[in-house]
Design a protein around this motif. Structure first.
Motif, short mmCIF file in Angstrom:
data_model
loop_
_atom_site.label_atom_id
_atom_site.label_comp_id
_atom_site.label_asym_id
_atom_site.label_seq_id
_atom_site.Cartn_x
_atom_site.Cartn_y
_atom_site.Cartn_z
N ALA A 105 -63.78 -12.30 52.59
CA ALA A 105 -62.69 -12.26 51.34
C ALA A 105 -62.09 -11.14 51.09
CB ALA A 105 -63.61 -12.83 50.05
N SER A 106 -62.73 -10.01 51.59
CA SER A 106 -62.01 -8.55 51.24
C SER A 106 -61.09 -8.64 52.50
CB SER A 106 -63.01 -7.55 51.09
OG SER A 106 -63.95 -7.59 52.41
N ILE B 236 -48.81 -14.05 49.17
CA ILE B 236 -48.41 -13.15 48.05
C ILE B 236 -47.04 -13.44 47.63
CG2 ILE B 236 -48.37 -11.04 46.48
CD1 ILE B 236 -50.46 -9.96 48.27
N ALA C 134 -53.54 -9.60 53.17
CA ALA C 134 -52.37 -10.25 52.34
C ALA C 134 -51.58 -9.21 51.85
CB ALA C 134 -52.91 -11.17 51.09
N GLU D 284 -57.83 -6.37 43.40
CA GLU D 284 -57.54 -7.70 43.11
C GLU D 284 -57.29 -7.88 41.61
OE1 GLU D 284 -62.11 -9.47 42.47
OE2 GLU D 284 -61.54 -8.97 44.57
N TYR E 164 -52.49 -1.55 44.75
CA TYR E 164 -52.84 -0.81 45.94
C TYR E 164 -51.89 0.06 46.26
CZ TYR E 164 -53.32 -0.41 50.95
OH TYR E 164 -53.30 0.43 52.22
N ASP F 109 -57.19 -12.78 42.80
CA ASP F 109 -56.08 -12.71 43.99
C ASP F 109 -55.99 -11.36 44.21
OD1 ASP F 109 -55.95 -15.43 43.82
OD2 ASP F 109 -54.26 -15.47 42.55
N PRO F 110 -55.34 -10.96 45.42
CA PRO F 110 -55.14 -9.81 46.10
C PRO F 110 -54.22 -9.23 44.78
CG PRO F 110 -54.80 -11.29 47.57
CD PRO F 110 -55.05 -12.11 46.52
N ASP F 111 -54.12 -7.93 44.53
CA ASP F 111 -53.29 -6.98 43.68
C ASP F 111 -52.38 -6.05 44.55
OD1 ASP F 111 -52.08 -5.81 41.72
OD2 ASP F 111 -53.87 -5.46 40.60
N ARG G 130 -59.30 -11.05 53.98
CA ARG G 130 -58.20 -11.73 53.55
C ARG G 130 -57.20 -11.01 52.72
NH1 ARG G 130 -61.97 -16.51 53.61
NH2 ARG G 130 -61.65 -17.71 55.56
N LYS G 131 -57.92 -10.48 51.55
CA LYS G 131 -57.06 -9.95 50.64
C LYS G 131 -56.31 -8.76 50.93
CE LYS G 131 -60.51 -11.35 46.95
NZ LYS G 131 -61.37 -11.13 46.25
#
Length: 525
Positions: free
Chosen positions: A477-478, A60, A484, A442, A453, A447-449, A480-481
């Motif tokens: 996927a969740s 990120i 990150a 996200e 969060y 992409d991660p947000d 990894r997000k």
């Protein structure tokens, strides 16, 4: 934290050998005997961290976490203001009390020749501001006794003449709402029954909360009228005459164009949660259009807990030549919030796990954050059908419905609230002790947000209390997000071992219990 804070390599949250080794609880912490018991929902020891193809999570873009020395430099002894009102909701809205740790405030003046450390740019008491007696009386009615750290530096800059623009980055609970309200109250002319100050918020819930703060703080100012500019069919054709208007961008713009709101005398424009509004395509356009309709001399004030670099650049265009104030949000965002995660077998299994949590969710109050409105509606319908008392709040509901739901939640009539990100920002409800990230936040592109969060988990652990945030992981996927996000902020989240649900239940209940008792819990990272 055990991770190297100077490393730029993202690091995954580490699974502890034992939860009891990672979280120490006071012996007096109790449990809720009415809470539903847990049963295993997956293979023992399963973790998505062990099943990810690549150990490296997506990066990120942003500066790496501060070093330990830098973080410690910004942390002073905690100071508690007894019975102090918070920066968020007032007592009538069941807001939290302010228990503010002292943190360094960074000031960047628009006048490059000026010294930001000059005593003229800082105060230690409200008396130094030479406020009218009725405004001071309103401050004391809010139970403020001395300025918070952000107020010490922001108020002299906000209230100086001629007025100057301000961009302020500070966590909820640091005094920003009261700061811009004091500035507004000091500038309005109550002999003129026309709008003179405008406060915009991204949601009707936050607008109503701010409205309550302004009304309480200005209650002793003779002739003051505070109006709202949020969708309300009952007031569709009414003309706004209040000197202070609090609303949402779209409705405000519509009312100005319909000439229901005379903008010719507006002196102050405030955007709360400014990064969110300026960054969203629809809200950003509306905010720009509103500003175009205001006098060119308007004082523009932007406040938010987060200002990503790309948004800060736009903020400087929206509020040119602005003074800037920041708090070190990397320490503030995680303080007092115990961040945990658990593994679910798959996306369907998340619901079963959530139901098992129901008894814990209702100990005080909890918010379950989901990505989509459809998910919120589906969870609500299924849980209600099974006899659980929950409510959901999304942007799909009519305004009156949303007001009724948030009021029920504030009053404690509804203990569990399922919400989309419409409620992630600024909302202060004292009783919230747990936040569930049912979906990892996200961005629109997947992409991660990380900013969302932080705003989500900030609904708990309010103003010195202890809260818990639990994130559900259901696939690679969740994972990894989430990794990150935690890597960006230097967070080492604790994994709840779902092979031992009795331990999960015990740990979570004791965190919540200590929150209600005001007990500090030491989490060794």
């Amino acid at each position: 934290m055990s991770s190297d804070p100077t490393s730029t390599e993202p690091q995954a949250p580490l699974a502890p050998k034992s939860l009891e080794d990672r979280i120490t609880m006071p012996a007096s912490a109790g449990t809720n005997v009415n809470a539903a018991s847990f049963t295993p929902g997956r293979a023992s020891g399963f973790s998505w961290a062990d099943d990810v193809d690549s150990p490296t999570p997506p990066a990120i873009a942003d500066p790496p976490p501060s070093t330990t020395a830098e973080k410690n430099e910004g942390i002073a002894k905690e100071e508690t203001l007894p019975k102090a009102q918070s920066d968020g909701a007032v007592e009538e809205q069941h807001g939290s009390t302010l228990q503010e740790p002292e943190h360094d405030v960074n000031v960047k003046l628009s006048d490059m020749q000026a010294d930001p450390n000059n005593p003229l740019y800082s105060i230690k008491s409200f008396d130094e501001l030479k406020l009218a007696p009725e405004i001071l009386k309103g401050i004391y009615a809010m139970n403020f006794r001395k300025p918070s750290k952000i107020q010490e530096r922001a108020l002299p800059l906000l209230m100086s003449n001629p007025p100057s623009n301000l961009i302020g980055q500070s966590q909820s609970g640091t005094g920003k709402t009261a700061a811009f309200t004091l500035n507004i109250l000091s500038r309005v002319d109550t002999s003129l029954r026309k709008p003179q100050a405008l406060v915009l918020a991204p949601s009707r819930e936050l607008a109503r909360q701010i409205l309550g703060v302004v009304q309480v703080m200005g209650q002793f100012v003779q002739g003051l009228e505070v109006s709202q500019a949020i969708p309300d069919p009952a007031r569709r054709n009414q003309t706004i005459q209040g000197q202070i208007v609090v609303g949402t961008p779209g409705t405000t713009m519509d009312m100005i164009r319909r000439r229901q709101l005379d903008a010719t005398n507006i002196k102050v424009l405030v955007l709360d949660e400014a990064d969110n509004m300026l960054d969203q395509q629809g809200l950003g356009d509306q905010c720009k259009r509103v500003k175009v309709l205001l006098p060119k001399t308007v004082q523009t004030v932007l406040f938010s807990a987060t200002f990503p670099n790309e948004v800060l650049s736009f903020a400087n265009q929206f509020a040119p030549n602005a003074n800037q104030i920041t708090l070190k949000h990397d320490e503030l965002t995680v303080e007092g919030i115990r961040q945990l995660y658990l593994d679910c077998n798959n996306i369907q299994d998340k619901y079963d796990v959530l139901v098992k949590f129901y008894g814990l969710l209702t100990i005080a109050s909890s918010i379950i954050f989901v990505k989509r409105r459809e998910t919120a509606r589906d969870i609500e319908e299924r849980m209600v059908a099974e006899g659980h008392k929950v409510a959901s709040l999304t942007g799909a509901l009519e305004g009156a419905q949303r007001d009724a739901i948030i009021d029920r939640f504030r009053n404690g009539d509804a203990k569990v609230l399922i919400a989309t990100n419409v409620l992630a920002r600024g909302i202060d409800v004292q009783s919230v002790t747990m936040v569930i990230n049912y979906d990892v936040p996200e961005l629109a592109n997947g992409d991660p947000d990380p900013e969302t969060y932080l705003h989500r988990i900030g609904r708990t652990g309010r103003f010195g209390r202890v809260g818990v945030a639990i994130t559900f992981i259901h696939d690679k996927a969740s994972w990894r997000k989430f990794t990150a996000i935690t890597s960006k902020y230097g967070i080492e989240a604790v994994r709840l071992d779902t092979s031992d649900w009795d331990s999960v239940e015990d740990v979570v209940k004791r965190v919540i219990k200590s929150s209600r008792a005001g007990t500090n819990i030491d989490m060794e990272m």
